[in-house]
Design a protein around this motif. Sequence first.
Motif, mmCIF file in Angstrom:
data_model
loop_
_atom_site.group_PDB
_atom_site.id
_atom_site.type_symbol
_atom_site.label_atom_id
_atom_site.label_comp_id
_atom_site.label_asym_id
_atom_site.label_seq_id
_atom_site.Cartn_x
_atom_site.Cartn_y
_atom_site.Cartn_z
ATOM 1 N N VAL A 3 0.819 -1.213 0.000
ATOM 2 C CA VAL A 3 0.000 0.000 0.000
ATOM 3 C C VAL A 3 0.861 1.275 0.000
ATOM 4 C CG1 VAL A 3 -0.293 0.159 2.511
ATOM 5 C CG2 VAL A 3 -2.085 1.026 0.981
ATOM 6 N N PHE A 4 2.047 1.234 0.633
ATOM 7 C CA PHE A 4 2.927 2.405 0.637
ATOM 8 C C PHE A 4 3.475 2.669 -0.765
ATOM 9 C CE2 PHE A 4 3.290 0.577 4.949
ATOM 10 C CZ PHE A 4 2.747 1.630 5.665
ATOM 11 N N GLU A 5 3.837 1.592 -1.474
ATOM 12 C CA GLU A 5 4.328 1.733 -2.843
ATOM 13 C C GLU A 5 3.224 2.229 -3.775
ATOM 14 O OE1 GLU A 5 7.675 -1.831 -2.659
ATOM 15 O OE2 GLU A 5 5.591 -2.319 -3.123
ATOM 16 N N LYS A 6 2.002 1.737 -3.570
ATOM 17 C CA LYS A 6 0.869 2.207 -4.370
ATOM 18 C C LYS A 6 0.645 3.705 -4.163
ATOM 19 C CE LYS A 6 -1.737 -2.134 -4.454
ATOM 20 N NZ LYS A 6 -2.975 -2.822 -4.008
ATOM 21 N N ASP A 7 0.727 4.133 -2.900
ATOM 22 C CA ASP A 7 0.540 5.542 -2.574
ATOM 23 C C ASP A 7 1.581 6.401 -3.294
ATOM 24 O OD1 ASP A 7 -1.255 7.163 -1.151
ATOM 25 O OD2 ASP A 7 0.033 7.271 0.603
ATOM 26 N N LEU A 8 2.851 6.010 -3.192
ATOM 27 C CA LEU A 8 3.930 6.759 -3.853
ATOM 28 C C LEU A 8 3.817 6.722 -5.368
ATOM 29 C CD1 LEU A 8 7.227 6.121 -1.841
ATOM 30 C CD2 LEU A 8 6.164 8.311 -2.373
ATOM 31 N N ALA A 9 3.244 5.658 -5.902
ATOM 32 C CA ALA A 9 3.086 5.534 -7.356
ATOM 33 C C ALA A 9 1.885 6.317 -7.877
ATOM 34 C CB ALA A 9 2.953 4.060 -7.734
ATOM 35 N N GLY A 10 1.127 6.951 -6.976
ATOM 36 C CA GLY A 10 -0.009 7.755 -7.404
ATOM 37 C C GLY A 10 -1.259 6.957 -7.700
ATOM 38 N N PRO A 12 -4.842 5.477 -6.944
ATOM 39 C CA PRO A 12 -5.944 5.877 -6.059
ATOM 40 C C PRO A 12 -6.129 4.881 -4.916
ATOM 41 C CG PRO A 12 -6.617 5.956 -8.371
ATOM 42 C CD PRO A 12 -5.284 5.279 -8.324
ATOM 43 N N LEU A 13 -6.285 5.406 -3.706
ATOM 44 C CA LEU A 13 -6.509 4.564 -2.526
ATOM 45 C C LEU A 13 -7.755 5.056 -1.810
ATOM 46 C CD1 LEU A 13 -2.895 4.279 -1.079
ATOM 47 C CD2 LEU A 13 -4.146 2.542 -2.363
ATOM 48 N N ASP A 14 -8.671 4.131 -1.561
ATOM 49 C CA ASP A 14 -9.905 4.453 -0.857
ATOM 50 C C ASP A 14 -9.655 4.358 0.642
ATOM 51 O OD1 ASP A 14 -12.454 4.477 0.357
ATOM 52 O OD2 ASP A 14 -13.382 3.571 -1.407
ATOM 53 N N GLY A 15 -9.816 5.471 1.349
ATOM 54 C CA GLY A 15 -9.565 5.515 2.785
ATOM 55 C C GLY A 15 -10.436 4.579 3.594
ATOM 56 N N ARG A 16 -11.526 4.077 3.013
ATOM 57 C CA ARG A 16 -12.410 3.131 3.699
ATOM 58 C C ARG A 16 -11.949 1.694 3.554
ATOM 59 N NH1 ARG A 16 -17.216 5.773 0.349
ATOM 60 N NH2 ARG A 16 -15.604 5.281 -1.153
ATOM 61 N N ASP A 17 -10.990 1.454 2.645
ATOM 62 C CA ASP A 17 -10.505 0.101 2.373
ATOM 63 C C ASP A 17 -9.541 -0.323 3.486
ATOM 64 O OD1 ASP A 17 -9.072 -2.161 1.380
ATOM 65 O OD2 ASP A 17 -9.481 -1.535 -0.679
ATOM 66 N N PRO A 18 -9.717 -1.520 4.060
ATOM 67 C CA PRO A 18 -8.801 -1.992 5.112
ATOM 68 C C PRO A 18 -7.336 -2.017 4.681
ATOM 69 C CG PRO A 18 -10.717 -3.427 4.958
ATOM 70 C CD PRO A 18 -10.809 -2.452 3.812
ATOM 71 N N GLU A 19 -7.087 -2.082 3.366
ATOM 72 C CA GLU A 19 -5.720 -2.061 2.849
ATOM 73 C C GLU A 19 -4.967 -0.801 3.291
ATOM 74 O OE1 GLU A 19 -3.477 -2.361 -1.476
ATOM 75 O OE2 GLU A 19 -5.352 -1.223 -1.372
ATOM 76 N N VAL A 20 -5.692 0.295 3.523
ATOM 77 C CA VAL A 20 -5.082 1.585 3.857
ATOM 78 C C VAL A 20 -4.699 1.665 5.345
ATOM 79 C CG1 VAL A 20 -5.453 4.092 3.786
ATOM 80 C CG2 VAL A 20 -6.293 2.670 1.934
ATOM 81 N N ALA A 21 -5.099 0.711 6.148
ATOM 82 C CA ALA A 21 -4.830 0.732 7.597
ATOM 83 C C ALA A 21 -3.362 0.969 7.947
ATOM 84 C CB ALA A 21 -5.355 -0.541 8.256
ATOM 85 N N PRO A 22 -2.385 0.361 7.251
ATOM 86 C CA PRO A 22 -0.984 0.642 7.605
ATOM 87 C C PRO A 22 -0.594 2.113 7.428
ATOM 88 C CG PRO A 22 -1.124 -1.355 6.291
ATOM 89 C CD PRO A 22 -2.486 -0.716 6.259
ATOM 90 N N ILE A 23 -1.160 2.782 6.433
ATOM 91 C CA ILE A 23 -0.893 4.209 6.230
ATOM 92 C C ILE A 23 -1.461 5.001 7.402
ATOM 93 C CG2 ILE A 23 -1.492 6.231 4.817
ATOM 94 C CD1 ILE A 23 -1.256 4.404 2.357
ATOM 95 N N ILE A 24 -2.664 4.668 7.826
ATOM 96 C CA ILE A 24 -3.298 5.351 8.961
ATOM 97 C C ILE A 24 -2.464 5.163 10.228
ATOM 98 C CG2 ILE A 24 -5.389 5.507 10.381
ATOM 99 C CD1 ILE A 24 -5.699 6.407 7.398
ATOM 100 N N CYS A 128 -1.991 10.651 -4.862
ATOM 101 C CA CYS A 128 -0.788 11.398 -4.477
ATOM 102 C C CYS A 128 0.134 11.610 -5.677
ATOM 103 C CB CYS A 128 -0.037 10.643 -3.385
ATOM 104 S SG CYS A 128 -0.987 10.457 -1.865
ATOM 105 N N GLU A 129 0.809 12.760 -5.674
ATOM 106 C CA GLU A 129 1.832 13.073 -6.672
ATOM 107 C C GLU A 129 2.973 13.794 -5.968
ATOM 108 O OE1 GLU A 129 0.417 14.473 -10.729
ATOM 109 O OE2 GLU A 129 -1.257 15.053 -9.418
ATOM 110 N N PRO A 130 4.215 13.525 -6.365
ATOM 111 C CA PRO A 130 5.355 14.118 -5.661
ATOM 112 C C PRO A 130 5.555 15.595 -5.956
ATOM 113 C CG PRO A 130 6.121 12.872 -7.546
ATOM 114 C CD PRO A 130 4.633 12.638 -7.453
ATOM 115 N N ILE A 131 6.248 16.251 -5.026
ATOM 116 C CA ILE A 131 6.727 17.616 -5.196
ATOM 117 C C ILE A 131 8.243 17.563 -5.190
ATOM 118 C CG2 ILE A 131 6.982 19.869 -4.060
ATOM 119 C CD1 ILE A 131 4.113 19.520 -3.027
ATOM 120 N N HIS A 132 8.866 18.228 -6.167
ATOM 121 C CA HIS A 132 10.324 18.324 -6.252
ATOM 122 C C HIS A 132 10.712 19.796 -6.175
ATOM 123 C CE1 HIS A 132 11.065 14.129 -7.581
ATOM 124 N NE2 HIS A 132 9.846 14.254 -8.046
ATOM 125 N N ILE A 133 11.576 20.114 -5.238
ATOM 126 C CA ILE A 133 12.078 21.482 -5.103
ATOM 127 C C ILE A 133 13.583 21.410 -5.345
ATOM 128 C CG2 ILE A 133 12.303 23.479 -3.592
ATOM 129 C CD1 ILE A 133 9.786 22.424 -2.137
#
Length: 193
Positions: A3-10, A12-24, A128-133
């Motif tokens: 799930v962390f790799e999916k998040d970084l890859a942009g 979509p993650l549904d906050g209601r899905d139990p898969e997102v629990a590690p991020i929470i 999610c999408e990255p920001i580069h400065i």
Amino acid sequence: MNVFEKDLAGMPLDGRDPEVAPIIEVIKQTQRIVARLNSGVYSEGEVRDFLSQITGRAIDPSLWLIPPFYTDFGRNIHFGKNVFVNSACTFMDRGGIYIDDEVFIAPKVNLITINHDINPYNRPTTICEPIHIEKRVWIGVAATICPGVRIGENSIVGANAVVTKDVPPNTIVGGIPARVIKTIDIEKYAPKE
């Protein structure tokens, strides 16, 4: 892909899905550390120690950050060398925030890498999408940098600007939404050999 790799890859993650629990869980842990950082007076080294706990990696001793500091996730913030972050900044970093060397960030700057689904019936979904400065950027007070934006080296983001698109190197931008105000003649300022 976890799930962390999916998040970084942009993805979509549904906050209601139990898969997102590690991020929470990471968010909850980070909030405890952020609360401690923001509730005391610490030396620069102690602040860097808190940032190491938040990011999960060593922080270069040249970094100077003035609390309070706010972040939701923390593990996807990457600081270069000789970076200065002034007080009351918010870094929402699930998409990744990459700050190169010699960047100056003024008070109350918002770096936001997360967005919600445009579909009102799917609003709990995040993308999610990255920001580069890049090197030697100066971001003015209360500016907001939106998901997916790259700020080119030597550029300046004016106070209260909302940056929704990439900023070319050696450029001054400002306004809402930010637009090019001026190009910096970098040859004029480059160190002489």
